[in-house]
Design a protein around this motif. Structure first.
Motif, PDB file in Angstrom:
ATOM      1  N   VAL A  89      42.408  38.501  13.440  1.00 11.33           N
ATOM      2  CA  VAL A  89      42.851  37.214  14.043  1.00 11.33           C
ATOM      3  C   VAL A  89      43.593  37.400  15.215  1.00 11.33           C
ATOM      4  O   VAL A  89      43.997  38.333  15.520  1.00 11.33           O
ATOM      5  CB  VAL A  89      44.000  36.512  12.852  1.00 11.33           C
ATOM      6  CG1 VAL A  89      43.107  36.326  11.734  1.00 11.33           C
ATOM      7  CG2 VAL A  89      45.178  37.125  12.981  1.00 11.33           C
ATOM      8  N   ASN A  90      43.630  36.357  15.979  1.00 16.84           N
ATOM      9  CA  ASN A  90      44.174  36.432  17.382  1.00 16.84           C
ATOM     10  C   ASN A  90      45.739  36.424  17.037  1.00 16.84           C
ATOM     11  O   ASN A  90      46.314  35.604  16.450  1.00 16.84           O
ATOM     12  CB  ASN A  90      43.747  34.920  18.074  1.00 16.84           C
ATOM     13  CG  ASN A  90      44.485  35.070  19.500  1.00 16.84           C
ATOM     14  OD1 ASN A  90      45.804  34.910  19.607  1.00 16.84           O
ATOM     15  ND2 ASN A  90      43.781  35.117  20.557  1.00 16.84           N
ATOM     16  N   SER A 143      48.251  33.475  18.078  1.00 17.72           N
ATOM     17  CA  SER A 143      47.928  32.560  16.852  1.00 17.72           C
ATOM     18  C   SER A 143      49.029  32.824  15.898  1.00 17.72           C
ATOM     19  O   SER A 143      49.436  31.727  15.296  1.00 17.72           O
ATOM     20  CB  SER A 143      46.568  32.180  16.704  1.00 17.72           C
ATOM     21  OG  SER A 143      46.163  33.341  15.579  1.00 17.72           O
ATOM     22  N   THR A 150      32.827  41.090  10.099  1.00 10.14           N
ATOM     23  CA  THR A 150      32.345  39.900   9.752  1.00 10.14           C
ATOM     24  C   THR A 150      32.962  39.208   8.287  1.00 10.14           C
ATOM     25  O   THR A 150      33.265  37.986   8.069  1.00 10.14           O
ATOM     26  CB  THR A 150      30.981  39.748   9.543  1.00 10.14           C
ATOM     27  OG1 THR A 150      30.450  40.760   8.734  1.00 10.14           O
ATOM     28  CG2 THR A 150      30.299  39.793  11.121  1.00 10.14           C
ATOM     29  N   ILE A 191      36.646  38.039   8.862  1.00 12.69           N
ATOM     30  CA  ILE A 191      36.898  36.575   9.285  1.00 12.69           C
ATOM     31  C   ILE A 191      36.366  35.486   8.614  1.00 12.69           C
ATOM     32  O   ILE A 191      36.645  34.534   9.068  1.00 12.69           O
ATOM     33  CB  ILE A 191      36.293  36.676  10.762  1.00 12.69           C
ATOM     34  CG1 ILE A 191      34.918  36.801  10.856  1.00 12.69           C
ATOM     35  CG2 ILE A 191      37.181  37.920  11.739  1.00 12.69           C
ATOM     36  CD1 ILE A 191      34.358  36.411  12.267  1.00 12.69           C
ATOM     37  N   GLN A 192      35.946  35.705   7.662  1.00  9.99           N
ATOM     38  CA  GLN A 192      35.107  34.665   6.701  1.00  9.99           C
ATOM     39  C   GLN A 192      36.193  33.550   6.483  1.00  9.99           C
ATOM     40  O   GLN A 192      35.994  32.562   6.317  1.00  9.99           O
ATOM     41  CB  GLN A 192      34.630  35.168   5.483  1.00  9.99           C
ATOM     42  CG  GLN A 192      33.202  35.796   5.788  1.00  9.99           C
ATOM     43  CD  GLN A 192      32.497  36.217   4.381  1.00  9.99           C
ATOM     44  OE1 GLN A 192      32.987  36.084   3.452  1.00  9.99           O
ATOM     45  NE2 GLN A 192      31.384  36.980   4.595  1.00  9.99           N
ATOM     46  N   THR A 193      37.517  34.006   6.113  1.00 11.54           N
ATOM     47  CA  THR A 193      38.459  32.977   5.441  1.00 11.54           C
ATOM     48  C   THR A 193      39.637  32.688   6.854  1.00 11.54           C
ATOM     49  O   THR A 193      40.588  32.011   6.388  1.00 11.54           O
ATOM     50  CB  THR A 193      39.266  33.693   4.441  1.00 11.54           C
ATOM     51  OG1 THR A 193      39.840  34.937   4.713  1.00 11.54           O
ATOM     52  CG2 THR A 193      38.476  33.969   3.183  1.00 11.54           C
ATOM     53  N   HIS A 248      40.440  30.625   9.864  1.00 13.49           N
ATOM     54  CA  HIS A 248      40.344  29.380  10.752  1.00 13.49           C
ATOM     55  C   HIS A 248      39.476  29.807  12.166  1.00 13.49           C
ATOM     56  O   HIS A 248      40.077  30.866  12.617  1.00 13.49           O
ATOM     57  CB  HIS A 248      41.527  28.691  11.037  1.00 13.49           C
ATOM     58  CG  HIS A 248      41.344  27.275  11.863  1.00 13.49           C
ATOM     59  ND1 HIS A 248      41.068  27.221  12.960  1.00 13.49           N
ATOM     60  CD2 HIS A 248      41.175  26.051  11.194  1.00 13.49           C
ATOM     61  CE1 HIS A 248      40.940  25.935  13.454  1.00 13.49           C
ATOM     62  NE2 HIS A 248      40.791  25.371  12.403  1.00 13.49           N
ATOM     63  N   LYS A 249      38.477  29.224  12.467  1.00 13.25           N
ATOM     64  CA  LYS A 249      37.613  29.477  13.845  1.00 13.25           C
ATOM     65  C   LYS A 249      38.673  29.776  14.918  1.00 13.25           C
ATOM     66  O   LYS A 249      38.404  30.485  15.732  1.00 13.25           O
ATOM     67  CB  LYS A 249      36.719  28.470  13.768  1.00 13.25           C
ATOM     68  CG  LYS A 249      35.774  28.426  13.117  1.00 13.25           C
ATOM     69  CD  LYS A 249      34.326  29.178  13.188  1.00 13.25           C
ATOM     70  CE  LYS A 249      33.306  28.909  12.309  1.00 13.25           C
ATOM     71  NZ  LYS A 249      32.914  30.120  11.619  1.00 13.25           N
ATOM     72  N   GLY A 250      39.721  28.974  15.091  1.00 16.75           N
ATOM     73  CA  GLY A 250      40.388  28.940  16.206  1.00 16.75           C
ATOM     74  C   GLY A 250      41.410  29.975  16.093  1.00 16.75           C
ATOM     75  O   GLY A 250      42.087  30.264  17.438  1.00 16.75           O
ATOM     76  N   GLN A 261      40.391  33.361  14.975  1.00 19.63           N
ATOM     77  CA  GLN A 261      39.657  34.464  14.985  1.00 19.63           C
ATOM     78  C   GLN A 261      39.704  35.204  16.153  1.00 19.63           C
ATOM     79  O   GLN A 261      39.860  34.674  17.144  1.00 19.63           O
ATOM     80  CB  GLN A 261      38.269  34.077  14.733  1.00 19.63           C
ATOM     81  CG  GLN A 261      37.860  33.797  13.310  1.00 19.63           C
ATOM     82  CD  GLN A 261      36.464  33.217  12.874  1.00 19.63           C
ATOM     83  OE1 GLN A 261      35.540  33.373  13.869  1.00 19.63           O
ATOM     84  NE2 GLN A 261      36.118  32.874  11.693  1.00 19.63           N
TER      85      GLN A 261
END
Length: 139
Positions: A40-41, A44, A77, A80-82, A84-86, A88
């Motif tokens: 994750v970023n 964030s 992959t 990152i499935q769970t 939030h797109k913002g 990742q």
């Protein structure tokens, strides 16, 4: 090295894995932050509610090490499935490890000038998930 160190020197507990009771024992290592790819970023993580309180607690006394797995495309992959797109993070194939559990601790270490962190390093993603959930109190 300036290491954000865990209180633990070894992880040891008994868990129900599938239908089997299993003893889990893993050593804890010091890993350079530059060798760890976040799932994750990290910036964030700093925006999450309660981050500053967690940061204070971790800097005072980090109990659990971060949980790392081999940094492969498949592991990334799945990780990152769970997420939030913002939130990742992109895939960093040149880094040896992927942080599966402990991205907030990784962010805390990075933003406070540490260059390494206590970590459990595993090849088996399922074992990493068991340890990560155990550390988070999910049993």
């Amino acid at each position: 090295m300036n290491t954000l160190t865990s209180q633990c020197t070894k992880i040891h507990f008994t868990a129900l894995v599938g239908n089997h009771v299993t003893d889990i024992t893993e050593d804890i290592y010091v890993i350079k932050l530059e060798d760890i790819a976040p799932a994750v970023n990290l910036r964030s993580r700093e925006t999450l509610s309660g981050f500053s309180k967690l940061e204070e607690a971790v800097l005072k006394n980090m109990y659990h090490p971060v949980v790392l797995v081999e940094n492969t495309w498949e592991n990334y992959t799945n990780a990152i499935q769970t997420v939030h797109k913002g939130m990742q993070e992109g895939y960093y194939p040149k880094r040896r490890y992927l942080c599966l559990f402990g991205n907030q601790r990784l962010a805390i270490a990075s933003r406070n000038g540490y260059d390494s962190i206590s970590a459990v390093c595993l090849k088996d993603v399922n074992r990493a998930i068991v340890i990560g959930k155990y550390n988070e109190g999910i049993r």
